[in-house]
Design an enzyme around this catalytic site. Structure first.
Site, mmCIF file in Angstrom:
data_model
loop_
_atom_site.group_PDB
_atom_site.id
_atom_site.type_symbol
_atom_site.label_atom_id
_atom_site.label_comp_id
_atom_site.label_asym_id
_atom_site.label_seq_id
_atom_site.Cartn_x
_atom_site.Cartn_y
_atom_site.Cartn_z
ATOM 1 N N ASP A 379 0.736 -1.309 0.008
ATOM 2 C CA ASP A 379 -0.030 0.013 0.270
ATOM 3 C C ASP A 379 0.849 1.281 0.128
ATOM 4 O O ASP A 379 0.447 2.288 -0.452
ATOM 5 C CB ASP A 379 -1.047 -0.003 1.171
ATOM 6 C CG ASP A 379 -0.401 -0.263 2.445
ATOM 7 O OD1 ASP A 379 0.700 -0.023 2.606
ATOM 8 O OD2 ASP A 379 -1.296 -0.429 3.551
ATOM 9 N N HIS A 387 0.513 9.196 -6.323
ATOM 10 C CA HIS A 387 1.261 10.372 -6.305
ATOM 11 C C HIS A 387 1.453 10.971 -7.921
ATOM 12 O O HIS A 387 1.262 12.060 -8.375
ATOM 13 C CB HIS A 387 2.226 10.829 -5.100
ATOM 14 C CG HIS A 387 1.902 10.968 -3.997
ATOM 15 N ND1 HIS A 387 0.832 12.327 -3.733
ATOM 16 C CD2 HIS A 387 2.377 10.687 -2.876
ATOM 17 C CE1 HIS A 387 0.875 12.175 -2.298
ATOM 18 N NE2 HIS A 387 1.725 11.245 -1.818
ATOM 19 N N TYR A 398 0.178 20.889 -3.958
ATOM 20 C CA TYR A 398 0.603 20.275 -2.544
ATOM 21 C C TYR A 398 0.978 21.086 -1.495
ATOM 22 O O TYR A 398 1.787 21.287 -0.686
ATOM 23 C CB TYR A 398 1.969 19.404 -2.689
ATOM 24 C CG TYR A 398 2.246 18.528 -1.987
ATOM 25 C CD1 TYR A 398 1.326 17.289 -2.042
ATOM 26 C CD2 TYR A 398 3.222 18.284 -0.920
ATOM 27 C CE1 TYR A 398 1.634 16.215 -1.063
ATOM 28 C CE2 TYR A 398 3.624 17.333 -0.168
ATOM 29 C CZ TYR A 398 2.806 16.189 -0.212
ATOM 30 O OH TYR A 398 2.908 15.088 0.657
ATOM 31 N N ASP A 418 -4.431 -2.837 -1.839
ATOM 32 C CA ASP A 418 -4.279 -3.595 -1.153
ATOM 33 C C ASP A 418 -5.140 -3.416 -0.071
ATOM 34 O O ASP A 418 -5.010 -2.601 1.137
ATOM 35 C CB ASP A 418 -2.678 -3.203 -0.487
ATOM 36 C CG ASP A 418 -2.257 -4.266 0.711
ATOM 37 O OD1 ASP A 418 -3.011 -5.611 0.777
ATOM 38 O OD2 ASP A 418 -1.405 -4.031 1.494
ATOM 39 N N GLU A 426 0.908 -0.627 7.502
ATOM 40 C CA GLU A 426 0.957 -1.597 9.047
ATOM 41 C C GLU A 426 2.001 -2.482 8.891
ATOM 42 O O GLU A 426 2.240 -2.795 9.867
ATOM 43 C CB GLU A 426 -0.584 -1.956 9.313
ATOM 44 C CG GLU A 426 -0.555 -3.417 8.190
ATOM 45 C CD GLU A 426 -1.038 -2.754 6.802
ATOM 46 O OE1 GLU A 426 -1.547 -3.861 6.147
ATOM 47 O OE2 GLU A 426 -1.331 -1.717 6.625
ATOM 48 N N HIS A 471 -0.637 15.847 5.271
ATOM 49 C CA HIS A 471 -0.739 14.480 5.803
ATOM 50 C C HIS A 471 -2.100 14.351 6.880
ATOM 51 O O HIS A 471 -2.643 13.581 7.289
ATOM 52 C CB HIS A 471 0.471 14.188 6.350
ATOM 53 C CG HIS A 471 1.613 13.870 5.243
ATOM 54 N ND1 HIS A 471 2.482 14.565 5.166
ATOM 55 C CD2 HIS A 471 1.660 13.121 4.540
ATOM 56 C CE1 HIS A 471 3.129 14.421 3.979
ATOM 57 N NE2 HIS A 471 2.897 13.371 3.744
#
Length: 544
Positions: A379, A387, A398, A418, A426, A471
């Site tokens: 992932d 991107h 951005y 995924d 993870e 983010h």
């Protein structure tokens, strides 16, 4: 940024439509005057928006047909009082595309004196019967007829100003390496004369781009005043999973690899995909310079050593992400033109990050505590390559909300590629702590992200401020995606998200524009039931 030729042009009817703008919903009466909905307590007349924020117009237009860009020119000319656009002077035709639904999309760039206003687009959407059904983008209805500056700098002078501003020796950035197909350089430069709009001010400028891998990874966008050489804005748009880095450790599974045999050596160099370019993987030998590094090779075509594991994952997952976009949407590499997909592993010492720099992907090995080798997470690889897709489609700026959408679309497509769970990264995040992740689509608050506009974080446009929270605030659209997927299923959701990214979103799209783009995409593909589900998903996170 889309790499397209520009042709000058510029295109109409009496309207009865609905306008979705950043400030709320507005409607048009038969005379063509726009007014905001009563609860907003304001009016908007003879223009699409009181500011230069994007807007989305849809509804019942007249019966006049749109069959070419000339018809679009007539449309805007006839509705000049409503849209505030003189098509012959203020629009540059970019392209006409017909999609799999039979809809045709006309893309224009707003302009002043035939010079494009940077990071802006207007897109008209026409159904299979040539009826205009919606318009969206950055309209710049209040832009001046002329810019204040005159062009005194040449392109080469602007490029030199940009290199001086970022304090990098161009010769050092232009390193050439040998490949199985010959010598190549990983320096890319471009200069375009544009109008830069910042806070309502319009300046004549050169938009200079510089992508390189030495002495550091960079995707610089620098705007140089075309009259006096002043640097108006400079951003290094290296897209990374998070400011603290993301990645995964190698999980020890055995993978089948596509390699290339040359001069008695096997390369991680895949020529088997239906694309013009190749998928290639490099080893940077734990340096922060010298990208893309050296090809990862093996004499026996068995890449089993510990040193090779990060390269195996980067190479294999890049192929899987290519396959996903090609098999699901017919997309040929990130630019849809078959560009090379280049990955570099072993970047830096204990480097806790992965990134797309405008040219290629890079992966650190992690420090063993925060991250392990980042290329091991499918992932994360999907996030980085998305991107690249975004750069060539919506080209979302951005910073602030457009940047948060940029990050969110990468997270969402990371899930589509995924979909084992709702977590991102993870497999590589805190390898000594099981069960945690870098981010969660289902519950962003687990990892200090807001999941509703009530908790939206207003941050400065600096690296320390996460470029305005790209983010951090991506948790809000991520949660909307989670609700969407749960409501209508992964298959429909991925088609809706891809259509919104490639058809409707524009560089400065805000959360509300993404909401409307996704609703319209759902309506286009599946109808009102799915469109209503998308609307409800965004309502639940406070985006209207």
């Amino acid at each position: 940024m889309k790499k397209r030729k520009m042709k000058k042009v510029a295109t109409a009817l009496t309207l009865s439509t609905t306008l979705f703008a950043a400030g709320g919903m507005a409607s048009a009466n038969e005379s063509g005057n726009w007014s905001l909905s009563p609860e907003m307590g304001a009016e908007l007349k003879s223009s699409i928006s009181a500011s230069n924020t994007p807007a989305f117009v849809k509804g019942n237009f007249s019966s006049e047909k749109i069959k070419s860009e000339k018809d679009v020119e007539k449309f805007f000319q006839a509705n000049k009082g409503t849209f505030g656009i003189n098509p012959k002077k203020e629009l540059i035709f970019i392209e006409k595309e017909t999609d799999e639904l039979g809809m045709t999309h006309y893309t224009f760039q707003p302009a002043i004196q035939n010079i494009p206003i940077d990071q802006s687009q207007i897109i008209l959407h026409v159904d299979e019967n040539d009826n205009l059904v919606s318009i969206n983008g950055e309209f710049h209805a209040n832009s001046p007829s002329k810019v204040k500056q005159s062009k005194k700098l040449t392109k080469s002078q602007a490029l030199n100003k940009a290199w001086k501003h970022i304090d990098v020796d161009r010769k050092q950035a232009d390193r050439k390496i040998a490949t199985p197909k010959g010598e190549t350089s990983f320096l890319s430069e471009d200069q375009q004369l544009v109008v830069l709009e910042e806070n309502g001010e319009y300046s004549l400028a050169y938009h200079v781009t510089m992508q390189f891998s030495e002495p550091y990874i960079a995707n610089w966008n620098v705007w140089v005043n075309a009259e006096n050489g002043e640097v108006l804005k400079a951003v290094n748009e290296v897209h990374d999973v998070a400011s603290t880095g993301t990645g995964t450790g190698v999980l020890g599974d055995t993978k089948s690899l596509n390699t290339y045999f040359y001069n008695n050596t096997y390369y991680l160099f895949d020529v088997t995909k239906p694309m013009a370019g190749v998928i290639q993987t490099f080893d940077n030998n734990y340096r922060t310079f010298g990208l893309p590094g050296s090809y990862m090779t093996d004499s026996g075509n068995t890449f089993f050593s510990d040193r090779q594991k990060a390269g195996v994952d980067a190479h294999y997952y890049a192929g899987e992400v290519f396959d996903y976009f090609y098999e699901t949407f017919g997309r040929e590499s990130y630019d849809d033109r078959g560009a090379d997909i280049t990955s570099t592993v072993h970047y830096g010492s204990n480097y806790n990050n992965a990134g797309w720099n405008g040219n290629q992907m890079i992966y650190g090995d992690g420090d063993g505590f925060t991250f392990t080798a980042l290329s091991g997470s499918k992932d994360v690889v999907a996030h980085e390559l998305t991107h690249a897709v975004t750069d060539y489609e919506a080209d979302l700026v951005y910073e602030f909300q457009p940047g948060a959408l940029n990050e969110s679309f990468s997270d969402v497509f990371g899930y589509f590629v995924d979909s084992e769970n709702w977590l991102l990264g993870e497999d590589v995040y805190t390898p000594t702590i099981p069960g945690d992740a870098l981010r969660s689509l289902s519950n962003p608050t687990l990892y200090d992200q807001p999941d509703h506009m009530n908790d939206f974080e207003v941050l400065p446009n600096t690296r320390a401020g996460d470029w305005g929270g790209v983010h951090i605030n991506s948790g809000i659209p991520n949660k909307a995606a989670y609700h969407t997927i749960n409501a209508i299923g992964k298959s429909k959701a991925e088609n809706i998200y891809y259509r919104a990214l490639t058809v409707y979103l524009t560089p400065n799209s805000q959360f509300t524009d993404a909401r409307q783009a996704l609703i319209q995409s759902a309506q286009d593909l599946y109808g009102s039931s799915e469109a209503n589900s998308v609307a409800s998903a965004w309502d639940s996170v406070g985006v209207f």
